[in-house]
Design an enzyme around this catalytic site. Structure first.
Site, PDB file in Angstrom:
ATOM      1  CE  LYS A  85      46.561 114.041 -13.515  1.00  0.00           C
ATOM      2  NZ  LYS A  85      45.209 114.614 -13.527  1.00  0.00           N
ATOM      3  CB  SER A 140      43.171 116.833 -12.887  1.00  0.00           C
ATOM      4  OG  SER A 140      44.321 117.254 -13.584  1.00  0.00           O
TER       5      SER A 140
END
Length: 631
Positions: free
Chosen positions: A395, A191
């Protein structure tokens, strides 16, 4: 249970455990056992350990283990080194303490006679228990290795004195560093590619934003929420603390790469056969999927009847060449089908969404099963997760408290300004498959990998998708045509009220049928800041209800068009924490805030600072990434 009770227990424990008598047998003054804190320092001195080890008793997450170390070390000084004594010293220390206090011949001068096979065997077995409880399997290896290095003579100190206790203390020290200073972290998914790669090992700097005091401090050291291979929880909830963050060097800044506890992980479906013991991380997404299945299952016969009539209607109308406007006729005849008593479609599901979600929760929690790819899968039910034991995610923080965000055609806007495209950020493009086939050699030289960086479209085999950085796009666009690939637009649906679109809306935050978001087009919204007050309108409730209930711990009800918080009528709400918005650099292959929403400040773990090792999943190491800073 509040941590206060634990500290009160630590204060009264020495008296209850007969330390005044034990201290006297060790040649100390009786009064020393009555002075809180000082008594633990004296206990360490009696055991031959540094007095300052007692300071660790005040640190949540370490205190209970340090208490165990002190107990085991103290009883061993009086000759209690067997397996039974060791286990009692760790879990039921009152028993050996009372035995020592009541033994008129007890003296604090026991030393293992390394020439006495019985004593050595007894001591070794006890040391194995200590090490196994602190470091399973590896503890045994350490026991044999360190034991071989010890002196065998009673009159001489061993080369590694009291190595069972020493390794345990080292483990506690390492646990303290992991909890309050920095923690190793591995990248399990793509991701964040290509900023971070699968197989990267990171150091997470907890001092940057200030370390969190553990909410559940009684936990097995050096693991997160499950003990590997044993598939059991690594923590117990007998002691729970309020959210507390120690001072840090900086706040979370926009565009930092951040490690945080997964916000949607407050509840999880436990299945030890799955990675991390979970059947998917997003419990709330699983609920929506199971709700759809429950609706389909309950109405399958009616669906079959409706589909049969629709198929016959299509066959009759679209094969008749005399019909000049088949679409209009089909729509008109379809209304006749809708008037049937047995007619059912997915608009009914949306009208009764909460009912079907409740059935899905029952299926997970009580029946302990879920429907997956044509069959039921049994699992072990639903488990709640405290904040600090939710899965760790990583993230990029693209929005901080007070920001307004929007995504238009894959471009993120922060407060109306386009966000930067980061050096290694992945963007998605579409290309002709035949054109792409001629560039395989070039792409290999560029280090692009099939399935990770490019793959054939599932829907149209003539097309391919590429996931490229800006530099990679610049290189390849000189040879082939690359078109930005967006998600389906609102125009894809017949109108804004299209049922298919409303169901698709449940896949993206705020997971509401009437809010149309995709990964490449996301409506403008505001990120709450501590102290902000909002009016409770239908739109605000849709976006912030989960913040109010799941993160800030209030009850929320809607009755007759009015809102009630904690049972009281409320027209507005003031946020109690700061919130953040996280997105992966691999924007099209990232489950991030677009799926599960805001990240509360109490979920922030630390700043991802350094890649210290990188292992290629296909074999070998990426040495060029060793000890590189994360940007």
């Amino acid at each position: 249970m509040s941590a206060l009770y634990f500290y009160l227990f630590f204060i009264v424990y020495p008296i209850l455990a007969m330390w005044p008598k034990i201290f006297k047998k060790a040649g100390r003054q009786t009064w020393e056992a009555f002075v809180p804190g000082y008594n633990y320092a004296i206990a360490n001195k009696i055991s031959g350990q540094p007095w300052w080890w007692a300071l660790f008793l005040i640190i949540p997450g370490i205190h209970i283990f340090m208490w165990m170390v002190i107990n085991v070390s103290l009883i061993r000084k009086f000759g209690k080194v067997s397996v039974v004594d060791t286990l009692l010293g760790i879990f039921f220390p009152f028993v050996p303490m009372y035995q020592i206090a009541g033994d008129e011949n007890a003296k604090a001068n026991y030393t293992t006679d390394w020439e006495n096979a019985k004593q050595v065997a007894e001591r070794t077995a006890g040391d194995h228990i200590v090490l196994f409880l602190s470091l399973p399997i590896l503890g045994h290896i350490l026991a044999y290795t360190l034991g071989a290095a010890q002196s065998k003579k009673k009159s001489k100190k061993s080369k590694i004195k009291e190595w069972g206790d020493t390794v345990l203390f080292a483990l506690i020290a390492a646990s303290g560093i992991r909890t309050y200073v920095f923690e190793p972290f591995q990248i399990p998914t793509g991701s964040m590619e290509k900023t971070l790669l699968v197989g990267d090992f990171l150091f997470v700097n907890k001092l940057a934003y200030g370390p969190k005091v553990p909410v559940t401090p009684v936990s097995f050291p050096l693991v997160h929420n499950f003990i590997p291979y044993l598939n059991i929880k690594s923590y117990v909830g007998v002691e729970k603390l309020e959210y507390t963050r120690l001072p840090g060097f900086t706040d979370v800044n926009r565009y930092d790469v951040v490690v945080f506890n997964y916000p949607s992980g407050d509840t999880a479906v436990y299945d030890p056969r799955m990675p991390f013991g979970l059947m998917g991380h997003d419990y709330h997404g699983l609920i929506i999927g199971e709700a759809q299945h429950q609706f389909q299952l309950a109405n399958q016969n009616n669906f079959n009847k409706v589909n049969e009539l629709k198929n016959k209607l299509r066959e009759r109308i679209y094969t008749d060449s005399t019909i000049t406007n088949p679409d209009s006729l089909y729509d008109a005849k379809l209304e006749e089908i809708k008037s049937k008593d047995f007619y059912v479609d997915w608009s009914t599901f949306l009208d009764e969404l909460e009912k079907w979600k409740a059935k899905a929760r029952y299926e997970f929690a009580v029946n302990k099963r879920t429907y997956n790819q044509g069959s039921y899968v049994d699992h072990m039910g639903v488990i709640p997760r405290p904040v600090d034991k939710r899965e760790n995610y990583i993230k990029r923080c693209v929005g901080i408290p007070g920001d307004s965000l929007e995504v238009i055609d894959a471009q993120l806007y922060v407060n109306g300004t386009p966000a930067p495209i980061f050096e290694h950020q992945n963007l998605r493009y579409e290309a002709d498959r035949n054109q792409l086939a001629s560039l395989v050699g070039l792409m290999n030289r560029m280090g692009l990998e099939e399935n990770r960086d490019y793959r054939v479209s599932y829907d149209d085999q003539t097309k391919a998708f590429l996931f490229l950085t800006a530099e990679e796009h610049k290189e390849l666009s000189q040879h082939i045509t690359l078109t930005p690939k967006l998600d389906e637009d609102v125009a894809y649906y017949k109108n804004f009220d299209d049922v298919e679109m409303k169901i698709n809306n449940l896949s993206y935050y705020p997971k509401h049928p009437d809010v149309h978001n995709t990964s490449t087009n996301f409506q403008k919204f505001y990120i709450p800041r501590k102290g902000d007050k909002i009016q409770l309108t239908r739109k605000n409730v849709i976006w912030y209800k989960r913040v109010i209930t799941a993160y800030e711990g209030h009850t929320f009800e809607e009755k007759d068009g009015q809102y009630y918080i904690d049972g009281e009528l409320a027209n507005d709400y003031t946020f109690e924490m700061n919130y953040y918005w996280m997105m992966g650099d691999n924007r099209y292959n990232s489950a991030d805030s677009r799926v599960w929403g805001f990240v509360p400040e109490d979920h922030i773990v630390g700043k991802a600072s350094l890649v210290w090792l990188s292992k290629n999943p296909n074999g070998g190491f990426r040495t060029e990434r060793f000890f590189t800073w994360i940007k």
